[in-house]
Scaffold this motif. Sequence first.
Motif, PDB file in Angstrom:
ATOM      1  N   LYS A  91       0.720  -1.418   0.032  1.00  0.00           N
ATOM      2  CA  LYS A  91      -0.004  -0.019   0.020  1.00  0.00           C
ATOM      3  C   LYS A  91       0.787   1.378  -0.026  1.00  0.00           C
ATOM      4  O   LYS A  91       0.277   2.242  -0.631  1.00  0.00           O
ATOM      5  N   LYS A  92       2.129   1.254   0.620  1.00  0.00           N
ATOM      6  CA  LYS A  92       2.979   2.102   0.711  1.00  0.00           C
ATOM      7  C   LYS A  92       3.747   2.214  -0.584  1.00  0.00           C
ATOM      8  O   LYS A  92       4.793   3.104  -0.635  1.00  0.00           O
ATOM      9  N   GLY A  93       3.670   1.330  -1.598  1.00  0.00           N
ATOM     10  CA  GLY A  93       4.575   1.244  -2.571  1.00  0.00           C
ATOM     11  C   GLY A  93       6.040   0.880  -2.415  1.00  0.00           C
ATOM     12  O   GLY A  93       6.875   1.359  -3.070  1.00  0.00           O
ATOM     13  N   LEU A  94       6.316   0.312  -1.205  1.00  0.00           N
ATOM     14  CA  LEU A  94       7.596  -0.163  -0.880  1.00  0.00           C
ATOM     15  C   LEU A  94       7.917  -1.839  -1.141  1.00  0.00           C
ATOM     16  O   LEU A  94       7.350  -2.468  -1.201  1.00  0.00           O
ATOM     17  N   SER A  95       9.461  -1.853  -1.211  1.00  0.00           N
ATOM     18  CA  SER A  95       9.879  -3.086  -1.448  1.00  0.00           C
ATOM     19  C   SER A  95      10.133  -3.908  -0.207  1.00  0.00           C
ATOM     20  O   SER A  95      10.293  -3.024   0.840  1.00  0.00           O
ATOM     21  N   ALA A  96      10.418  -5.016  -0.189  1.00  0.00           N
ATOM     22  CA  ALA A  96      10.790  -5.620   1.135  1.00  0.00           C
ATOM     23  C   ALA A  96      11.952  -5.224   1.633  1.00  0.00           C
ATOM     24  O   ALA A  96      12.179  -5.153   2.860  1.00  0.00           O
ATOM     25  N   GLN A  97      12.754  -4.886   0.858  1.00  0.00           N
ATOM     26  CA  GLN A  97      14.277  -4.442   1.248  1.00  0.00           C
ATOM     27  C   GLN A  97      13.800  -3.187   1.803  1.00  0.00           C
ATOM     28  O   GLN A  97      14.735  -2.840   3.039  1.00  0.00           O
ATOM     29  N   ASP A  98      13.282  -2.250   1.131  1.00  0.00           N
ATOM     30  CA  ASP A  98      13.082  -0.936   1.957  1.00  0.00           C
ATOM     31  C   ASP A  98      12.679  -0.809   3.473  1.00  0.00           C
ATOM     32  O   ASP A  98      13.133  -0.302   4.329  1.00  0.00           O
ATOM     33  N   VAL A  99      11.403  -1.924   3.551  1.00  0.00           N
ATOM     34  CA  VAL A  99      11.080  -2.118   4.976  1.00  0.00           C
ATOM     35  C   VAL A  99      12.149  -2.744   5.797  1.00  0.00           C
ATOM     36  O   VAL A  99      12.234  -2.256   6.952  1.00  0.00           O
ATOM     37  N   ALA A 100      12.595  -3.753   5.397  1.00  0.00           N
ATOM     38  CA  ALA A 100      13.698  -4.330   6.058  1.00  0.00           C
ATOM     39  C   ALA A 100      14.856  -3.386   6.504  1.00  0.00           C
ATOM     40  O   ALA A 100      15.135  -3.754   7.795  1.00  0.00           O
ATOM     41  N   GLU A 101      15.261  -2.437   5.881  1.00  0.00           N
ATOM     42  CA  GLU A 101      16.244  -1.712   6.409  1.00  0.00           C
ATOM     43  C   GLU A 101      15.730  -0.761   7.372  1.00  0.00           C
ATOM     44  O   GLU A 101      16.429  -0.581   8.387  1.00  0.00           O
ATOM     45  N   LYS A 102      14.425  -0.516   7.540  1.00  0.00           N
ATOM     46  CA  LYS A 102      13.870   0.391   8.283  1.00  0.00           C
ATOM     47  C   LYS A 102      13.490  -0.169   9.744  1.00  0.00           C
ATOM     48  O   LYS A 102      13.649   0.454  10.776  1.00  0.00           O
ATOM     49  N   VAL A 103      13.375  -1.650   9.582  1.00  0.00           N
ATOM     50  CA  VAL A 103      12.931  -2.218  10.892  1.00  0.00           C
ATOM     51  C   VAL A 103      14.157  -3.010  11.473  1.00  0.00           C
ATOM     52  O   VAL A 103      14.215  -3.600  12.486  1.00  0.00           O
ATOM     53  N   GLY A 104      15.273  -3.074  10.792  1.00  0.00           N
ATOM     54  CA  GLY A 104      16.714  -3.757  11.418  1.00  0.00           C
ATOM     55  C   GLY A 104      16.721  -5.298  10.994  1.00  0.00           C
ATOM     56  O   GLY A 104      17.214  -5.956  11.820  1.00  0.00           O
ATOM     57  N   CYS A 105      16.319  -5.731   9.788  1.00  0.00           N
ATOM     58  CA  CYS A 105      16.594  -6.933   9.511  1.00  0.00           C
ATOM     59  C   CYS A 105      16.823  -6.877   8.057  1.00  0.00           C
ATOM     60  O   CYS A 105      16.832  -6.018   7.277  1.00  0.00           O
ATOM     61  N   ASN A 106      17.465  -8.193   7.381  1.00  0.00           N
ATOM     62  CA  ASN A 106      17.835  -8.095   6.046  1.00  0.00           C
ATOM     63  C   ASN A 106      16.651  -8.530   5.060  1.00  0.00           C
ATOM     64  O   ASN A 106      15.587  -8.899   5.482  1.00  0.00           O
ATOM     65  N   ASP A 107      16.713  -8.342   3.795  1.00  0.00           N
ATOM     66  CA  ASP A 107      15.404  -8.368   3.037  1.00  0.00           C
ATOM     67  C   ASP A 107      15.306  -9.863   2.725  1.00  0.00           C
ATOM     68  O   ASP A 107      14.033 -10.319   2.641  1.00  0.00           O
ATOM     69  N   GLY A 108      16.104 -10.934   2.878  1.00  0.00           N
ATOM     70  CA  GLY A 108      15.835 -12.353   2.883  1.00  0.00           C
ATOM     71  C   GLY A 108      15.126 -12.561   4.008  1.00  0.00           C
ATOM     72  O   GLY A 108      14.112 -13.476   3.848  1.00  0.00           O
ATOM     73  N   HIS A 109      15.401 -12.063   5.379  1.00  0.00           N
ATOM     74  CA  HIS A 109      14.503 -12.440   6.319  1.00  0.00           C
ATOM     75  C   HIS A 109      13.116 -11.811   6.254  1.00  0.00           C
ATOM     76  O   HIS A 109      12.124 -12.647   6.764  1.00  0.00           O
ATOM     77  N   MET A 110      12.960 -10.534   5.815  1.00  0.00           N
ATOM     78  CA  MET A 110      11.634  -9.985   5.815  1.00  0.00           C
ATOM     79  C   MET A 110      10.824 -10.599   4.683  1.00  0.00           C
ATOM     80  O   MET A 110       9.712 -11.089   4.831  1.00  0.00           O
ATOM     81  N   ASN A 111      11.622 -11.383   3.651  1.00  0.00           N
ATOM     82  CA  ASN A 111      10.693 -12.139   2.685  1.00  0.00           C
ATOM     83  C   ASN A 111      10.230 -13.267   3.248  1.00  0.00           C
ATOM     84  O   ASN A 111       9.064 -13.795   3.077  1.00  0.00           O
ATOM     85  N   GLU A 112      11.040 -14.006   4.301  1.00  0.00           N
ATOM     86  CA  GLU A 112      10.557 -15.242   4.790  1.00  0.00           C
ATOM     87  C   GLU A 112       9.395 -14.902   5.880  1.00  0.00           C
ATOM     88  O   GLU A 112       8.428 -15.678   5.964  1.00  0.00           O
ATOM     89  N   ILE A 113       9.577 -13.661   6.632  1.00  0.00           N
ATOM     90  CA  ILE A 113       8.406 -13.246   7.457  1.00  0.00           C
ATOM     91  C   ILE A 113       7.154 -13.046   6.563  1.00  0.00           C
ATOM     92  O   ILE A 113       6.108 -13.618   6.703  1.00  0.00           O
ATOM     93  N   GLU A 114       7.206 -12.505   5.379  1.00  0.00           N
ATOM     94  CA  GLU A 114       6.026 -12.296   4.635  1.00  0.00           C
ATOM     95  C   GLU A 114       5.586 -13.389   4.052  1.00  0.00           C
ATOM     96  O   GLU A 114       4.087 -13.442   3.853  1.00  0.00           O
ATOM     97  N   THR A 115       6.280 -14.478   3.680  1.00  0.00           N
ATOM     98  CA  THR A 115       5.443 -15.539   3.173  1.00  0.00           C
ATOM     99  C   THR A 115       5.501 -16.704   4.254  1.00  0.00           C
ATOM    100  O   THR A 115       4.930 -17.933   4.081  1.00  0.00           O
ATOM    101  N   GLY A 116       5.541 -16.250   5.595  1.00  0.00           N
ATOM    102  CA  GLY A 116       5.279 -17.070   6.604  1.00  0.00           C
ATOM    103  C   GLY A 116       6.242 -18.402   7.048  1.00  0.00           C
ATOM    104  O   GLY A 116       5.961 -19.150   7.855  1.00  0.00           O
TER     105      GLY A 116
END
Length: 93
Positions: free
Chosen positions: A27-52
């Motif tokens: 909804k914010k038009g962001l990539s998983a990498q964008d959010v990962a950087e802001k919350v303090g994890c890497n984009d691979g981990h964020m992707n695994e969170i998003e896919t459960g």
Amino acid sequence: MGRPIGKRKADTRERALGAVITELRLKKGLSAQDVAEKVGCNDGHMNEIETGKQNPTFRVLQAIADFHRMRLSRLMAMAEKKYERSRHPSSTR
């Protein structure tokens, strides 16, 4: 590439949480990498969170909620609602 947000499975609580996190991000038009950087994890981990596939730590979960300017309880309630709807698709609640 992952499922479109409307088609993402929410048949487990982990997948439902991931789907909600993905929807908020998109909804914010962001990539998983964008959010990962802001919350303090890497984009691979964020992707695994998003896919459960991975459970976020409390710190990361709180950072995700903070990033989206919502209470953690609201984020969790959204995920629980999505999970319940996946279990009872004919329900309108």
